[in-house]
Write a protein that holds these residues in place. Structure first.
Motif, PDB file in Angstrom:
ATOM      1  N   LEU A  34      59.851  15.591 109.325  1.00 56.15           N
ATOM      2  CA  LEU A  34      61.184  15.820 109.884  1.00 56.15           C
ATOM      3  C   LEU A  34      61.419  14.983 111.141  1.00 56.15           C
TER       4      LEU A  34
ATOM      5  N   VAL B 139      61.584  11.156 104.364  1.00 49.82           N
ATOM      6  CA  VAL B 139      61.776  12.526 103.858  1.00 49.82           C
ATOM      7  C   VAL B 139      62.136  12.543 102.368  1.00 49.82           C
TER       8      VAL B 139
ATOM      9  N   TRP C 243      51.148  18.609 100.465  1.00 52.38           N
ATOM     10  CA  TRP C 243      52.329  18.537 101.343  1.00 52.38           C
ATOM     11  C   TRP C 243      51.900  19.044 102.721  1.00 52.38           C
TER      12      TRP C 243
ATOM     13  N   ASN D 172      53.299  16.058  95.495  1.00 56.21           N
ATOM     14  CA  ASN D 172      53.738  15.614  96.822  1.00 56.21           C
ATOM     15  C   ASN D 172      52.553  15.723  97.769  1.00 56.21           C
TER      16      ASN D 172
ATOM     17  N   TYR E 163      60.063  20.001  91.849  1.00 55.88           N
ATOM     18  CA  TYR E 163      60.617  18.761  91.288  1.00 55.88           C
ATOM     19  C   TYR E 163      60.785  18.825  89.767  1.00 55.88           C
TER      20      TYR E 163
ATOM     21  N   LYS F   2      65.745  19.716  95.111  1.00 52.95           N
ATOM     22  CA  LYS F   2      65.747  18.348  94.587  1.00 52.95           C
ATOM     23  C   LYS F   2      66.455  18.268  93.239  1.00 52.95           C
TER      24      LYS F   2
ATOM     25  N   PHE G 217      57.352  10.521  94.899  1.00 52.29           N
ATOM     26  CA  PHE G 217      56.417   9.931  95.865  1.00 52.29           C
ATOM     27  C   PHE G 217      55.226   9.202  95.240  1.00 52.29           C
TER      28      PHE G 217
ATOM     29  N   ARG H 135      52.866   7.697 102.378  1.00 51.35           N
ATOM     30  CA  ARG H 135      53.710   8.227 101.299  1.00 51.35           C
ATOM     31  C   ARG H 135      55.092   7.576 101.358  1.00 51.35           C
TER      32      ARG H 135
HETATM   33  C1  LMR Z   1      59.297  16.273 101.825  1.00 53.71           C
HETATM   34  O1  LMR Z   1      58.137  16.477 101.459  1.00 53.71           O
HETATM   35  O2  LMR Z   1      59.655  15.225 102.384  1.00 53.71           O
HETATM   36  C2  LMR Z   1      60.341  17.316 101.564  1.00 53.71           C
HETATM   37  O3  LMR Z   1      59.814  18.355 100.810  1.00 53.71           O
HETATM   38  C3  LMR Z   1      61.045  17.741 102.787  1.00 53.71           C
HETATM   39  C4  LMR Z   1      60.208  18.585 103.705  1.00 53.71           C
HETATM   40  O4  LMR Z   1      60.675  19.671 104.062  1.00 53.71           O
HETATM   41  O5  LMR Z   1      59.120  18.176 104.103  1.00 53.71           O
END
Ligand code: LMR
Length: 398
Positions: A14, A33, A130, A183, A214, A246, A348, A374
């Motif tokens: 973010l 993002v 993630w 991700n 996704y 998404k 990604f 990424r």
């Molecule tokens: C991401 O991985 O970029 C998205 O899922 C947005 C987030 O909230 O991180």
């Protein structure tokens, strides 16, 4: 009292999004993002969503509270979307699903319910995952353990090591899996690997917790659901956190759901009560708008068909950007191989370059990439591909 607080940095994804927005360069490229962008670099509202909004404006006659579990029709439609309308577990009374504030809200409700049921359960996450999985789920009280997932050298799943580690997970622990479009790596489990993990989960007695954000962006709506469906069929218990950010483009509407498959109908009732209690304690009720739109779309043949067509266009555009980028930056002379980008799925992949390359790409060329390397393939379009690939080649050539 607040002076006692320690400063805390913003989430890396973010903060990259904010840095990109503040960059005045017109040539800047956003590969950060995970948000879909079309060939004009916009994140459009899907036509099916626009039409559902018009319908909702006419239909909606109250803004009164909806209830802790959200919209009942939405919950029914989401269950069918995830598991398939004719899945054996639907109608058995062994499933329960409630609306949640986005995929993150769903993950957190799921985690809180699991830790209430088993306070000492450990959560096994793949490496890498993630980046927000660990703080988001760890805050629910899980001790975090890791299993190997992606091999940076071979640029594919390290299946042998992963399965070996999963074979050591104790009964009652929880294993986090990505439903599809992994991700951050884009390296997805094959159907045979899903089958194998299902067998291991049965043998070991761990609980799979699937994060699926996704569906429809990998191989297709049905294909991307294979893992969830096989686990729901074969395992006594399963938890699925899903997001409409998404695949319906509803990011800011915070539209998600948390689904539980339980051993029997009595357990499903217990879980529903606990999930509602968790929700009430954390946010009381989920936001309504996005879920009402999803419900209108999935409940109407014409809107649903328009949505699936649009989603397929999104999927195919990302696929074509994978090929375009990999072919444009492939440089055998440099000994660099980018063919993994073509093999992987969803938004990604790792670019796999060095940290100093990322710094140069950002500082000199305004190309924004998360520090893990990424890239969001949807940030590539016909106007920026030449600039992007020339910049990457320049940086790699030293
Ligand atoms: C991401 O991985 O970029 C998205 O899922 C947005 C987030 O909230 O991180």
């Amino acid at each position: 009292m607040f002076e006692s607080l320690k400063p805390v940095g913003l989430d890396p994804i973010l903060s990259l999004m904010i840095a990109f927005r503040e960059d005045p360069r017109t040539t800047k490229v956003d590969l950060g993002v995970g948000v879909y962008m079309d060939d004009r670099g916009r994140t459009p509202v899907m036509n099916a969503v626009k039409r559902a909004e018009t319908k909702l404006m006419a239909l909606e006659n109250t803004k009164s509270y909806q209830g802790i579990g959200g919209d009942a029709e939405y919950n029914k439609h989401m269950l069918a979307l995830l598991l398939g309308a004719s899945h054996s577990v639907i109608g058995s009374g062994r499933t329960t699903s409630i609306q949640a504030p986005g995929g993150s809200g769903a993950l957190r409700v799921g985690a809180e319910v699991i830790t209430r049921a088993r306070p000492n359960a450990k959560l096994w996450v793949g490496v890498p995952t993630w980046p927000n999985h660990v703080p988001l789920l760890g805050s629910a009280g899980f001790e975090i353990k890791e299993y190997p997932y992606y091999d940076m050298e071979t640029r594919q799943i390290n299946a042998d090591l992963m399965m070996e580690t999963l074979r050591s997970v104790p009964a009652g622990d929880v294993v986090l899996l990505h439903g599809c479009c992994h991700n951050p790596t884009g390296a997805d489990l094959t159907n045979a690997q899903w089958d194998e993990i299902t067998e291991i989960a049965l043998e070991r007695g761990f609980l799979p917790f699937i994060d699926t954000a996704y569906q429809g962006l990998g191989d297709g709506l049905e294909e991307d659901a294979y893992g969830m469906r096989v686990m729901a069929e074969k395992l006594p218990e399963l938890v699925i956190a899903s997001s409409c950010s998404k695949n319906f483009g509803l990011y800011r509407e915070r539209t998600g759901s948390i689904t539980f498959v339980t051993k029997n109908a009595d357990d499903a009732k217990l879980v529903l009560g606990q999930a509602m209690s968790v929700a009430r304690q954390m946010y009381s009720m989920p936001p309504a708008h996005g879920a009402l739109l999803v419900s209108l779309i999935l409940g109407d043949e014409e809107l649903r068909s328009e949505w699936t067509t649009e989603l397929e266009e999104v999927r195919l555009r990302i696929l074509s950007m994978r090929t375009l980028l990999a072919d444009s930056i492939q440089d055998n002379a440099l000994g660099m191989d980018f063919s993994h980008i073509k093999r992987q799925k969803g938004m990604f992949s790792f670019l796999g370059v060095k940290p100093e390359h990322l710094v140069r790409l950002r500082e000199e060329f305004g190309i924004y990439i998360v520090s893990s390397t990424r890239i969001n393939l949807a940030g590539i379009n016909s106007s920026n591909i030449k600039y992007l690939s020339d910049s990457i080649r320049t940086v790699l050539n030293g």
